[in-house]
Each structure stands twice: as C-alpha cells, then as structure tokens.
Design a protein around this motif. Structure first.
Motif, PDB file in Angstrom:
ATOM      1  N   PRO A  13      50.272  13.716  34.517  1.00 35.17           N
ATOM      2  CA  PRO A  13      49.057  14.371  34.024  1.00 35.17           C
ATOM      3  C   PRO A  13      49.261  15.867  33.856  1.00 35.17           C
ATOM      4  O   PRO A  13      50.016  16.484  34.607  1.00 35.17           O
ATOM      5  CB  PRO A  13      48.038  14.075  35.126  1.00 35.17           C
ATOM      6  CG  PRO A  13      48.880  14.019  36.378  1.00 35.17           C
ATOM      7  CD  PRO A  13      50.195  13.420  35.959  1.00 35.17           C
ATOM      8  N   ARG A 146      43.864  -1.376  35.256  1.00 31.49           N
ATOM      9  CA  ARG A 146      44.442  -1.236  36.593  1.00 31.49           C
ATOM     10  C   ARG A 146      44.222  -2.472  37.457  1.00 31.49           C
ATOM     11  O   ARG A 146      44.703  -2.531  38.576  1.00 31.49           O
ATOM     12  CB  ARG A 146      43.857   0.003  37.277  1.00 31.49           C
ATOM     13  CG  ARG A 146      44.341   1.283  36.619  1.00 31.49           C
ATOM     14  CD  ARG A 146      43.766   2.510  37.281  1.00 31.49           C
ATOM     15  NE  ARG A 146      43.337   3.490  36.288  1.00 31.49           N
ATOM     16  CZ  ARG A 146      43.014   4.732  36.556  1.00 31.49           C
ATOM     17  NH1 ARG A 146      43.079   5.173  37.777  1.00 31.49           N
ATOM     18  NH2 ARG A 146      42.633   5.549  35.603  1.00 31.49           N
ATOM     19  N   PHE A 167      49.576   2.317  35.288  1.00 30.47           N
ATOM     20  CA  PHE A 167      49.394   3.332  36.332  1.00 30.47           C
ATOM     21  C   PHE A 167      50.191   2.946  37.570  1.00 30.47           C
ATOM     22  O   PHE A 167      50.212   1.785  37.982  1.00 30.47           O
ATOM     23  CB  PHE A 167      47.916   3.457  36.700  1.00 30.47           C
ATOM     24  CG  PHE A 167      47.118   4.282  35.732  1.00 30.47           C
ATOM     25  CD1 PHE A 167      47.033   5.655  35.869  1.00 30.47           C
ATOM     26  CD2 PHE A 167      46.452   3.682  34.671  1.00 30.47           C
ATOM     27  CE1 PHE A 167      46.300   6.422  34.973  1.00 30.47           C
ATOM     28  CE2 PHE A 167      45.717   4.432  33.772  1.00 30.47           C
ATOM     29  CZ  PHE A 167      45.638   5.811  33.920  1.00 30.47           C
ATOM     30  N   LYS A 252      52.734   5.614  34.739  1.00 29.41           N
ATOM     31  CA  LYS A 252      51.735   6.673  34.584  1.00 29.41           C
ATOM     32  C   LYS A 252      51.168   7.143  35.923  1.00 29.41           C
ATOM     33  O   LYS A 252      50.742   6.346  36.755  1.00 29.41           O
ATOM     34  CB  LYS A 252      50.587   6.170  33.697  1.00 29.41           C
ATOM     35  CG  LYS A 252      49.587   7.234  33.281  1.00 29.41           C
ATOM     36  CD  LYS A 252      48.658   6.682  32.216  1.00 29.41           C
ATOM     37  CE  LYS A 252      47.851   7.773  31.545  1.00 29.41           C
ATOM     38  NZ  LYS A 252      47.076   7.240  30.397  1.00 29.41           N
ATOM     39  N   GLU A 254      48.210   9.313  37.692  1.00 24.87           N
ATOM     40  CA  GLU A 254      46.840   9.775  37.428  1.00 24.87           C
ATOM     41  C   GLU A 254      46.651  11.188  37.968  1.00 24.87           C
ATOM     42  O   GLU A 254      47.306  11.577  38.921  1.00 24.87           O
ATOM     43  CB  GLU A 254      45.844   8.811  38.088  1.00 24.87           C
ATOM     44  CG  GLU A 254      44.377   9.129  37.853  1.00 24.87           C
ATOM     45  CD  GLU A 254      43.793  10.138  38.835  1.00 24.87           C
ATOM     46  OE1 GLU A 254      42.773  10.768  38.489  1.00 24.87           O
ATOM     47  OE2 GLU A 254      44.357  10.316  39.930  1.00 24.87           O
TER      48      GLU A 254
END
Length: 411
Positions: A13, A146, A167, A252, A254
């Motif tokens: 991020p 998710r 994620f 990924k 967060e």
C-alpha cells in the motif's frame, strides 16, 4: 523436487508519495495508490496527477508498477468525469486500475482503451466461473474476496489463467468483502463511497435504559471489550509455500493509511521470505525472526483469516489483548558520511542520549546501538530530540543508508 514457475509480486500500500518510494525501496514489486476520486480511502493521502507522475517515474526507475484503486460503488452522478479520470491515468503511465463497479469498468474500457483493469476485492470473486467471466470482459487480474480458502484458490488456479491477486497481510473487514452499511447507519458516512468510520472497531457495551432515559451498564461501566465486531488482522508469513505453489500472482498487503514504519517493515519481511522460498523451495525453512519483525509495527492480533477455515471467536478482538506491539518508530536516515560514520536523522518520535535504538533497512538489514552523543543540524550538542521532523546527527556503529529506519523499545 519443487519447481517455482513464477515468483509472485509483492504488492504494497502507498497512501502518499513518500510511502510509495519507501515501499518500493523496501522490496515491493508494485504499489497501489488512490487518486482524488472514485476510491474507498477518502482520508488517505490521495495522489494528485503530478504526484502520480512522480510516483510512476520512480517506480519505472526501480522496475516496479503503480496501480490506482478506483473501487467505490457509484450512485447516480458519482461516475461523472470518470472517462477523463481514466484517460489521464493511462496517459500518466499508471500500470492498472483496481475497480469493482461494472459502470466504472465499462467507462474505463470504453474511454481509456489500453489501461489494464483489475477487479477489486469489493466485487467478491469467490469461484473460477466468476474469474473467467471477468476475463471474458477484458480484465487482466482479479483480486479475490478475503473469504476464500486455500483449497478454493487451488481450484481456481486449475480452471483459469486470469491473474489472481490475494490479500496476505493487514486488516480484515467484519463484513463480506468490505460491503458494509454499518458506518452509514452509525455515522452517516458511506463505507462504499470512501467514508468508512470503522464503526466495527468501536467499543460496545450492554445497557439498560431507565424511565429517565439514563443509560446503566449491565456489566459495570468499563468492561474489557466484552462485545466486539472487530476482526483481528491477517498475516500469512508462515504460509509462503502455499501462496506460491497455488499460483497466486500477486500477494497484497493492506494499509494505505498506515505509516512508513508499517509499510517498510511489512514489505521488507515478505520480500525476504518470498525470495528465500523461491530461491530454494526444497530447503526452505520459516524463520521466526520474520514474524517477530512484524510484531514491531502497530497492528492488531494476527491470524490466517479464511485461508484454512472459518474464523472463530479467537479471531475477534475482545477481552484482554493477547499481544501488544512493543516498538516505537523514531526516525529515518536522510544522509550518511562514510568517513566520519555520522548519520543525519529526521526525527519522527522523541528519543535521546542513553536510548537503545535499532536501525533497519532494505534487504532485512538490522543493527542495534545505544545513543551516546547527538548534535543538532548546526553541530550543537543536545541530549534529546523532542521536535517533530528535526534533523539530528549521531555517530553510528555500522554503515547505514538514506531511507533506513530507526525504532526503539517502548518505555
């Protein structure tokens, strides 16, 4: 013998231009950012077009990519100007946009041909038929919901060749794929249009109302968070082999609103672990120091989310905290003189003579030392660094580099 066909992308991020540069420096292959419209983090440091240009230039220099999240749910009038927005992103050189609303997907495909589109996790993609549908619509990548399990990902990978993003670290939403109206109800802020007030993270109690409308807690006033709608965070650092072997293309992290301390630390850890596994999968061993490093940044308790089963009450935050991060981020290196071994530090939190501090940098480098002497930027001796962003000089015991970070144990 295990064979790695593709090393997955580490996607970090980046809520600001500073965080973008830090994330890439600390090992991210790509970052995701927000523009000034159509995203779900209205309070993040969203990027202007000029900042995007600078960010793309920096990423290109380092062989990285920049994606823009435009994943809001549009109501009537919300999509006005979206065509111009997507065309500008394409012309700036943004590598892809992350979208959930079919209207915005259609506008992007029509008005900005050539700009790759990734499906946001907000669209709740949970099976390979859905992934193939979006591939047929022209999308290159799907960010999974998710709520999917590792077995479901394995089935998806067997039945589609669209890129899969999942994620692996960070906050978990209590609602399905983030599609929540709790914030709308509690604070009149639309979570699906960028205004989530994190109502699920509030502390709740059980009250009795008497005839005077006074509230009386049935639990005695200040309970230790007996009632909770707040999920713990996700951490998949122990499960890198499963993530890679099941063909996930992008891993990924967060946290577009998290600090540079968080972004640098988490990117550094996953970069180290993924590189270690992909370099020698047959002899790979999980290192406890990787997980210990994650605990040095502010976050909630950790679990593997839905990957290996449905979360239970143990994956909810209530009662006493079971683990508390113990380090404070205090600064970053902005210059280093090899001849004198003096580093110039930009202060981010209070520190001073006698403190034991830890330097860390890209590539998972670390060293600890005690501060014995300090001066201000003009060379005057000081014993504390109390002022935000002040520049401090100190002698270091090992070489450091600009963008190395410094932390210390909390008192």
């Amino acid at each position: 013998m295990r064979t790695i066909t593709k090393k997955p992308e580490v996607l970090a991020p980046a809520g600001t231009l500073e965080k973008l540069k830090v994330a890439i420096t600390y090992g991210a292959d790509a970052v995701y950012i927000g523009g000034n419209a159509y995203g779900l983090r209205s309070r993040a440091g969203n990027f202007t077009y000029d900042e995007m240009r600078e960010g793309v230039a920096f990423a290109n220099e380092h062989g990285a990519k920049v994606y823009v999240a435009a994943n809001m749910v549009t109501h009537e009038g919300d999509a006005e100007g979206a065509g111009d927005f997507f065309r500008t992103l394409r012309d700036i050189g943004i590598h892809a946009v992350i979208v959930s609303d079919p209207a915005l997907i259609e506008i992007c495909a029509t008005d900005a041909p050539g700009l790759p589109i990734h499906l946001s996790t907000q669209a709740s993609a949970t099976n390979y038929e859905t992934l193939n549908f979006w591939k047929e619509e022209g999308l290159e990548r799907v960010v999974l919901a998710r709520e999917v399990s590792m077995d479901e990902i394995k089935e998806m990978r067997r039945n589609t060749d669209v890129e899969i993003e999942a994620f692996i670290h960070g906050a978990m939403c209590i609602s399905y794929s983030g599609r929540c109206v709790l914030s709308n109800h509690m604070s009149h802020r639309d979570a699906n249009r960028g205004g989530c007030s994190q109502s699920c993270r509030w502390k709740y109690d059980l009250f009795e109302m008497d005839t005077t409308d006074e509230k009386h807690s049935l639990l005695g006033g200040e309970p230790e968070e007996a009632f909770s709608m707040s999920a713990v965070d996700m951490a998949m650092i122990r499960h890198i082999p499963d993530l890679v072997e099941n063909g996930i293309d992008s891993l990924k992290i967060e946290g577009r609103m998290k600090s540079i301390h968080y972004v640098s630390t988490v990117s550094n850890v996953y970069r180290k672990a993924i590189d270690a596994y992909c370099a020698n999968p047959d002899n790979y061993e999980f290192q406890q120091e990787w997980e210990d490093e994650l605990w040095k940044v502010a976050q909630r308790e950790l679990s593997s989310g839905f990957y290996y089963g449905i979360p239970t009450e143990d994956e909810q935050l209530f009662g006493k905290k079971r683990k508390i991060p113990s380090y404070t981020f205090i600064g970053q290196v902005i210059d280093y003189d090899e001849e004198t071994q003096v580093a110039t530090i930009e202060q981010r939190n209070h520190f001073g003579i006698g403190d034991e501090i830890e330097f860390y940098g890209p590539g998972f480098t670390h060293h600890k030392q005690t501060i014995n002497t300090m001066t201000d930027k003009d060379g005057n001796a000081i014993d504390r660094a109390p002022h935000a962003l002040m520049h401090v000089k100190m002698k270091v015991t090992e070489a450091v580099k600009p963008l190395d970070m410094i932390r210390k144990l909390k008192a």
